[in-house]
Design a protein around this motif. Structure first.
Motif, PDB file in Angstrom:
ATOM      1  N   TYR A  69     -20.926  65.976  40.897  1.00  0.00           N
ATOM      2  CA  TYR A  69     -22.177  65.596  39.607  1.00  0.00           C
ATOM      3  C   TYR A  69     -23.323  67.389  39.396  1.00  0.00           C
ATOM      4  O   TYR A  69     -23.169  67.262  38.302  1.00  0.00           O
ATOM      5  N   TYR A 361     -28.001  63.865  37.162  1.00  0.00           N
ATOM      6  CA  TYR A 361     -28.279  62.727  37.994  1.00  0.00           C
ATOM      7  C   TYR A 361     -29.118  63.133  39.243  1.00  0.00           C
ATOM      8  O   TYR A 361     -29.622  64.553  39.699  1.00  0.00           O
ATOM      9  N   SER A 363     -31.636  61.083  43.016  1.00  0.00           N
ATOM     10  CA  SER A 363     -31.523  60.332  44.008  1.00  0.00           C
ATOM     11  C   SER A 363     -32.676  60.022  44.751  1.00  0.00           C
ATOM     12  O   SER A 363     -33.565  60.839  44.341  1.00  0.00           O
ATOM     13  N   LYS A 421     -31.511  52.910  47.276  1.00  0.00           N
ATOM     14  CA  LYS A 421     -31.201  54.100  47.417  1.00  0.00           C
ATOM     15  C   LYS A 421     -31.452  53.561  46.408  1.00  0.00           C
ATOM     16  O   LYS A 421     -30.132  53.337  45.290  1.00  0.00           O
ATOM     17  N   GLN A 423     -30.379  55.722  42.327  1.00  0.00           N
ATOM     18  CA  GLN A 423     -30.119  56.899  41.327  1.00  0.00           C
ATOM     19  C   GLN A 423     -30.065  56.953  39.632  1.00  0.00           C
ATOM     20  O   GLN A 423     -30.195  55.968  38.683  1.00  0.00           O
ATOM     21  N   GLN A 425     -29.920  58.360  36.311  1.00  0.00           N
ATOM     22  CA  GLN A 425     -28.768  58.765  35.554  1.00  0.00           C
ATOM     23  C   GLN A 425     -29.543  58.532  34.238  1.00  0.00           C
ATOM     24  O   GLN A 425     -29.906  58.346  33.720  1.00  0.00           O
ATOM     25  N   CYS A 492     -33.417  62.020  49.870  1.00  0.00           N
ATOM     26  CA  CYS A 492     -31.606  62.159  48.750  1.00  0.00           C
ATOM     27  C   CYS A 492     -30.620  62.378  49.075  1.00  0.00           C
ATOM     28  O   CYS A 492     -29.848  62.887  49.982  1.00  0.00           O
ATOM     29  N   TYR A 493     -29.516  61.904  48.507  1.00  0.00           N
ATOM     30  CA  TYR A 493     -28.131  61.528  48.831  1.00  0.00           C
ATOM     31  C   TYR A 493     -27.128  62.627  48.470  1.00  0.00           C
ATOM     32  O   TYR A 493     -27.209  62.706  47.245  1.00  0.00           O
ATOM     33  N   TYR A 496     -25.315  62.489  45.736  1.00  0.00           N
ATOM     34  CA  TYR A 496     -25.815  62.460  44.485  1.00  0.00           C
ATOM     35  C   TYR A 496     -26.407  64.194  44.122  1.00  0.00           C
ATOM     36  O   TYR A 496     -27.533  63.937  44.164  1.00  0.00           O
TER      37      TYR A 496
END
Length: 550
Positions: A69, A361, A363, A421, A423, A425, A492-493, A496
């Motif tokens: 991303y 993005y 997250s 979770k 996201q 976008q 956060c992930y 992402y």
């Protein structure tokens, strides 16, 4: 003598395609792209790159599926990109007593090749073209994860081309049960540490893979924004009750009056909260279709999350087909009526990547349902009339279940208590012929950076507003930061990635980006970095840092 790896330079017709990935915001200008077909190709490419003194300040990066991303793979300081997408075999390795999947295989490769030959599945993502090289190393999850866990929960070994001495690349195989502690650290680092940190991943081995249900029950549904604009309270009710469902399910406190003894670990959902200009809010659902009560469980779930949509016999918000693409998923109008499908067929129906375009993005992991502040902020930004983009949304994925059966230190994914979770976008195309050459392309964005401006401002403001009580980010609960005491978030992930969380103007809490991604796992990741990439050859804007020596 082994043949040299394929090198695609700027004079090659393939160069334009191979110097960029899925996100058209990021386009590199490398000397060439290496198309690797074996791990030996990777070794040769790294050796050549490191032998050239001119490359001392330039980066060498790796691409499998091309879905990064941020500009971690494609940016102006990249000298060479190694593309491992041709390394995509899936097979059983009797010496390892494990299933081997090469790093260039996509989610679709692993799904079809594993299932058709063995009946087994890796609980990977719903985007078919994502490469396993990055997907697995960042943790990896998908529609089977609430029932099966994360991809890394099955990782037995990984092959990485490392350059520990800074000069000589070599193939290194690290196992979960390696007797050498440094190899165990390298294995562990690939159970959620993210790609581009320690070396070039070429192969993974998995043990204990499970069989997905022979059939699943799938449904998609949408609600019109015009109904929600007339009744904002019902939009907020949907978000609130959706979050509460997964919080209660995780705690085992679903109301018996609504759900009886039903269990929902096999339920995976994607709630697509779009900007109002898209016209519809969407929901995608999958659960095990082989159980006698699956239809009733699905109906009970839908009735509960939409409980406020009806007064007596009057519907204030009506269900409609999800007959338009939303985010990265296609239109699914045919699934408006609950449909029982073979698991592989359903996976194919849901899989998509969306069109190639620019994107930004963000997250968040959530350990509980939404607060009223968060619900109000979500509604406020999705109904922002000053921003008009039907391809802007926050997707809320169900999470937890088997994911939370694993301890936070067993893998490098420490978020093992979350129930959702998110996201965030925003997608756009260039849409302006800024350089006046009669076409739209990336050169327009280089000429006029403000093409991306409205989208970046909207998503940044959205995110900061939702998490304003914790400094504009989904904080990790930490006694050192009193504002996090009552937080319902857990960072956060890493798959992402979002460079904004490194910006102190946007992250005013003071929790560093690595704490938001890795929590207490970061120290062990740094130990692996010092052992396996002390010269920081594999680096990007949010790579694991080589620890400072004292």
């Amino acid at each position: 003598m082994a043949a040299s790896p394929i090198e695609v330079g700027s004079n090659d017709a393939r160069y334009e395609a191979l110097r960029r990935g899925f996100n058209q915001r990021w386009i590199a200008k490398p000397d060439y792209v290496v198309v690797a077909t074996t791990a030996d190709d990777v070794v040769a490419a790294l050796a050549k790159f490191r032998s050239n003194p001119a490359n001392s300040e330039r980066r060498i990066t790796v691409r499998s599926g091309g879905h990064c991303y941020e500009n971690f793979v494609s940016s102006g300081d990249v000298g060479v990109i190694i593309d491992v997408s041709q390394m995509n075999r899936v097979y059983f390795d009797p010496e390892m007593d494990a299933y081997c999947i090469e790093a260039g295989a996509t989610n679709w490769h692993s799904t079809t090749q594993l299932y058709r030959s063995t009946g087994l599945a890796l609980p990977g993502g719903s985007c078919y073209s994502v490469g396993l090289g990055g997907h697995v190393s960042g943790g990896g999850y998908g529609l089977l994860s609430r029932d099966f866990g994360l991809t890394v929960d099955y990782l037995y070994a990984v092959e990485v081309v490392t350059v520990a001495d800074g000069k000589t690349p070599k193939k290194t195989v690290a196992r979960k049960d390696s007797t050498d502690a440094s190899l165990r650290d390298l294995w562990w680092a690939h159970t959620g540490g993210g790609g581009g940190n320690f070396g070039v991943i070429t192969r993974y081995w998995f043990r204990g893979l499970r069989k997905p249900p022979a059939q699943v029950l799938a449904r998609s549904v949408a609600w019109k924004w015009e109904d929600f604009l007339a009744r904002p309270d019902l939009f907020k009710s949907l978000v609130r009750r959706y979050g509460q469902f997964f919080e209660y399910e995780n705690k085992g406190t679903l109301p018996a009056a609504s759900f009886g003894t039903y269990k929902y670990r096999d339920l995976f959902t994607l709630l697509k909260l779009t900007h109002m200009s898209s016209g519809k809010v969407g929901l995608i659902i999958q659960l095990d279709g082989t159980k006698d009560h699956s239809v009733h469980r699905l109906a009970a779930f839908m009735k509960w999350i939409t409980a406020d949509f009806k007064t007596g016999d009057t519907y204030h918000v009506e269900e409609t087909p999800l007959d338009q693409a939303i985010g990265e998923h296609p239109a699914m109008g045919s699934l408006f009526i609950p449909t029982r499908l073979p698991w592989l067929t359903a996976t194919q129906s849901i899989n998509d990547s969306g069109p190639n375009r620019c994107g930004k993005y963000k997250s968040a992991y959530m350990t509980k349902g939404f607060t009223e502040h968060q619900i109000d902020a979500i509604h406020r930004h999705l109904t922002d009339g000053k921003y008009t983009n039907p391809d802007a949304l926050v997707q809320v994925d169900s999470y937890g279940g088997a994911v939370n059966d694993v301890g936070p230190e067993e893998t490098a994914v420490p978020q093992r208590s979350s129930v959702m979770k998110l996201q965030y976008q925003a997608y756009w195309t260039w849409g302006t012929d800024a350089d006046k050459n009669g076409v739209y392309d990336y050169l327009d964005a280089e000429k006029d950076p403000e093409i991306a401006g409205p989208h970046l401002r909207w998503i940044r403001n959205f995110y900061q507003d939702v998490y304003r009580p914790t400094g504009g980010v989904p904080a990790v609960v930490d006694p050192a930061y009193p504002a996090t005491k009552d937080a319902n978030t857990d960072g956060c992930y890493i798959n992402y990635p979002d460079v904004d969380i490194s910006d102190t103007k946007l992250n005013t809490l003071g929790q560093p980006w690595h704490q938001l991604y890795y929590k207490n796992s970061y120290k062990r990741l740094q130990r692996a970095k010092k052992l396996w990439d002390p010269h920081n050859i594999f680096r990007h804007a949010q790579s694991v840092a080589v620890p400072k020596t004292t």
